[in-house]
Scaffold this motif. Structure first.
Motif, mmCIF file in Angstrom:
data_model
loop_
_atom_site.group_PDB
_atom_site.id
_atom_site.type_symbol
_atom_site.label_atom_id
_atom_site.label_comp_id
_atom_site.label_asym_id
_atom_site.label_seq_id
_atom_site.Cartn_x
_atom_site.Cartn_y
_atom_site.Cartn_z
ATOM 1 N N LEU A 74 0.757 -0.929 0.229
ATOM 2 C CA LEU A 74 0.445 -0.055 0.158
ATOM 3 C C LEU A 74 0.770 1.439 -0.286
ATOM 4 C CD1 LEU A 74 -3.097 -1.136 2.198
ATOM 5 C CD2 LEU A 74 -2.631 -1.189 0.084
ATOM 6 N N SER A 75 2.025 1.471 0.746
ATOM 7 C CA SER A 75 2.924 2.413 0.361
ATOM 8 C C SER A 75 4.089 2.668 -0.320
ATOM 9 C CB SER A 75 3.835 1.612 1.828
ATOM 10 O OG SER A 75 3.274 1.985 3.523
ATOM 11 N N ASN A 76 4.103 1.478 -0.822
ATOM 12 C CA ASN A 76 4.934 1.769 -3.001
ATOM 13 C C ASN A 76 3.423 2.167 -3.540
ATOM 14 O OD1 ASN A 76 4.886 0.258 -5.300
ATOM 15 N ND2 ASN A 76 6.907 0.206 -4.148
ATOM 16 N N PHE A 77 3.135 2.001 -3.442
ATOM 17 C CA PHE A 77 1.463 2.678 -4.207
ATOM 18 C C PHE A 77 0.824 3.700 -4.337
ATOM 19 C CE2 PHE A 77 -2.556 3.190 -6.399
ATOM 20 C CZ PHE A 77 -3.304 2.950 -6.781
ATOM 21 N N MET A 78 0.922 4.321 -3.387
ATOM 22 C CA MET A 78 0.767 6.008 -2.805
ATOM 23 C C MET A 78 2.030 6.407 -3.544
ATOM 24 S SD MET A 78 -2.274 5.742 -2.060
ATOM 25 C CE MET A 78 -2.097 8.025 -1.822
ATOM 26 N N ASP A 79 2.967 5.700 -3.140
ATOM 27 C CA ASP A 79 4.447 6.527 -3.370
ATOM 28 C C ASP A 79 4.492 7.026 -5.051
ATOM 29 O OD1 ASP A 79 6.986 7.693 -2.869
ATOM 30 O OD2 ASP A 79 8.081 5.195 -3.867
ATOM 31 N N TRP A 80 4.151 5.723 -5.323
ATOM 32 C CA TRP A 80 4.316 6.058 -7.030
ATOM 33 C C TRP A 80 3.269 6.330 -7.293
ATOM 34 C CZ3 TRP A 80 7.817 4.134 -10.824
ATOM 35 C CH2 TRP A 80 9.062 3.189 -10.107
ATOM 36 N N HIS A 81 2.422 6.637 -6.777
ATOM 37 C CA HIS A 81 1.128 7.692 -7.892
ATOM 38 C C HIS A 81 1.118 8.577 -7.158
ATOM 39 C CE1 HIS A 81 -3.024 8.574 -7.704
ATOM 40 N NE2 HIS A 81 -3.191 9.217 -6.550
ATOM 41 N N ARG A 82 1.922 9.243 -5.800
ATOM 42 C CA ARG A 82 2.108 10.276 -5.879
ATOM 43 C C ARG A 82 3.630 11.687 -6.789
ATOM 44 N NH1 ARG A 82 1.009 9.036 -0.364
ATOM 45 N NH2 ARG A 82 2.837 8.655 -0.040
ATOM 46 N N PHE A 83 4.008 9.831 -6.739
ATOM 47 C CA PHE A 83 5.092 10.830 -7.987
ATOM 48 C C PHE A 83 4.525 11.298 -9.438
ATOM 49 C CE2 PHE A 83 7.448 9.160 -11.776
ATOM 50 C CZ PHE A 83 8.694 10.237 -11.918
ATOM 51 N N PHE A 84 3.574 10.490 -9.372
ATOM 52 C CA PHE A 84 3.228 10.250 -11.426
ATOM 53 C C PHE A 84 1.788 11.663 -11.244
ATOM 54 C CE2 PHE A 84 5.141 5.936 -11.912
ATOM 55 C CZ PHE A 84 5.557 6.552 -13.295
ATOM 56 N N CYS A 85 1.608 11.981 -10.044
ATOM 57 C CA CYS A 85 0.425 12.991 -9.430
ATOM 58 C C CYS A 85 1.704 14.700 -9.896
ATOM 59 C CB CYS A 85 -0.010 12.863 -8.338
ATOM 60 S SG CYS A 85 -1.001 11.781 -7.958
ATOM 61 N N THR A 86 2.359 14.433 -9.706
ATOM 62 C CA THR A 86 3.566 15.794 -9.437
ATOM 63 C C THR A 86 3.897 16.020 -10.886
ATOM 64 O OG1 THR A 86 5.527 14.079 -9.089
ATOM 65 C CG2 THR A 86 4.568 15.281 -7.389
ATOM 66 N N GLN A 87 3.832 14.445 -12.004
ATOM 67 C CA GLN A 87 4.445 14.271 -13.557
ATOM 68 C C GLN A 87 3.170 15.503 -14.384
ATOM 69 O OE1 GLN A 87 7.641 14.542 -13.812
ATOM 70 N NE2 GLN A 87 7.576 14.782 -11.745
ATOM 71 N N LYS A 88 2.316 15.688 -12.976
ATOM 72 C CA LYS A 88 0.457 15.974 -14.214
ATOM 73 C C LYS A 88 0.221 14.951 -15.324
ATOM 74 C CE LYS A 88 2.353 20.738 -12.910
ATOM 75 N NZ LYS A 88 2.815 22.236 -13.491
ATOM 76 N N LEU A 89 0.184 13.797 -14.593
ATOM 77 C CA LEU A 89 -0.325 12.506 -15.840
ATOM 78 C C LEU A 89 -1.722 13.077 -15.457
ATOM 79 C CD1 LEU A 89 2.930 11.422 -15.935
ATOM 80 C CD2 LEU A 89 1.472 9.334 -15.223
ATOM 81 N N VAL A 90 -1.963 12.597 -17.150
ATOM 82 C CA VAL A 90 -3.364 12.042 -16.978
ATOM 83 C C VAL A 90 -4.199 11.352 -15.791
ATOM 84 C CG1 VAL A 90 -5.582 11.750 -18.501
ATOM 85 C CG2 VAL A 90 -4.186 12.672 -19.342
ATOM 86 N N ASP A 91 -5.625 12.172 -14.847
ATOM 87 C CA ASP A 91 -5.763 11.114 -13.879
ATOM 88 C C ASP A 91 -5.483 9.431 -14.162
ATOM 89 O OD1 ASP A 91 -5.286 13.173 -11.942
ATOM 90 O OD2 ASP A 91 -7.818 13.531 -12.954
ATOM 91 N N SER A 92 -6.222 9.395 -14.559
ATOM 92 C CA SER A 92 -6.599 7.977 -15.722
ATOM 93 C C SER A 92 -5.552 7.177 -16.424
ATOM 94 C CB SER A 92 -7.521 8.004 -16.983
ATOM 95 O OG SER A 92 -7.069 8.012 -17.701
ATOM 96 N N LYS A 93 -4.113 8.151 -15.674
ATOM 97 C CA LYS A 93 -3.290 7.263 -16.105
ATOM 98 C C LYS A 93 -1.779 6.532 -15.393
ATOM 99 C CE LYS A 93 -4.285 7.152 -20.786
ATOM 100 N NZ LYS A 93 -4.526 5.622 -21.299
ATOM 101 N N VAL A 94 -2.433 7.506 -14.351
ATOM 102 C CA VAL A 94 -1.093 7.572 -13.215
ATOM 103 C C VAL A 94 -1.329 6.896 -13.079
ATOM 104 C CG1 VAL A 94 -0.907 8.609 -10.533
ATOM 105 C CG2 VAL A 94 -2.415 10.108 -12.223
#
Length: 258
Positions: free
Chosen positions: A172-192
């Protein structure tokens, strides 16, 4: 319960059997209740109808029923920081079976060897070990994130997308770590979370292929399989760049996912 008889409303036995009325206390309560409702003469006009008070329109719906029973719910303890994880995985534009796989992985419901043992399926001790490294018992956190071989896969993918820093061994921590990273890259929500799902899915099918079909594998092939899968899934749903090659994508995946 009751009905009209010769223009007069008559109450019945209220569904209470004669044997039950043999009890003195029950019989006394039954007589009191009968006298109480006996004053009701019934309504001759109209038919009985059912109303659902949980909805403004007085018509029943599953959503209003869920809201009705959930309004008095008091959470046990403070909100969990991972509450959003299970919702986020269903928003990713990937094949449905991959979403289901991700949901099972996050809930620790995949048939890893440690869980199979708990379900009564026994293995020789040496067969319980992680297939990739053979050092620790196979379980979700180790086989997908903590194994030294798997860590090298994650490092290669992290280098590919430009992610730096420590990566969590907990699912779960790993998922959120990668999720936050890709959010900072301004990916499309459905591609994060596409890259995370592609990586975990490829690790799983590689493990299964090697375990059950004796298929060969190496870290480099796994990494390129992940990249190819991310490229294929980038065409799922609404896309910004509709015509690009795998070669172009592999050079700058963030550009084509944003």
């Amino acid at each position: 319960m009751g009905g009209w008889l010769e223009g007069v409303w008559r109450w019945g036995d209220f569904g209470i059997s004669v044997s039950v009325l043999e009890d003195a206390e029950v019989r006394s309560r039954f007589i009191s209740f009968s006298l109480l409702v006996g004053k009701f003469g019934g309504f001759k006009d109209g038919k009985d109808s059912v109303k659902w008070e949980g909805n403004k329109g007085l018509d029943f719906s599953v959503a209003s029923c869920y809201a009705f029973y959930g309004k008095d719910f008091v959470p046990h303890g403070p909100p969990n920081k991972f509450d959003d994880v299970f919702r986020l995985v269903w928003r990713v534009e990937v094949p449905f079976k991959i979403k289901a796989f991700g949901w099972r992985l996050l809930h620790d419901r995949l048939p890893t060897k440690n869980l199979l043992v708990l379900r009564g399926i026994h293995f020789p001790v040496d067969n319980l070990m992680c297939f990739f490294c053979g050092v620790d018992v196979e379980n979700r956190n180790h086989s997908f994130f903590g194994c030294d071989v798997v860590k090298n896969i994650w490092k290669e993918i992290a280098f590919w997308v430009g992610k730096v820093g420590y990566m969590e061994d907990d699912c779960l921590s790993n998922f959120m770590d990668w999720h936050r990273f890709f959010c900072t890259q301004k990916l499309v929500d459905s591609k994060v979370d596409v890259v995370w799902l592609a990586t975990t899915w490829t690790i799983w099918i590689t493990r299964n292929g090697a375990c059950f079909r004796e298929e060969g594998w190496n870290v480099n092939d796994i990494v390129w399989s992940i990249k190819l899968l991310v490229w294929k899934w980038s065409f799922c749903g609404k896309i910004t760049h509709s015509n690009y090659s795998f070669y172009e994508f592999s050079k700058d995946p963030i550009l084509f996912l944003s």
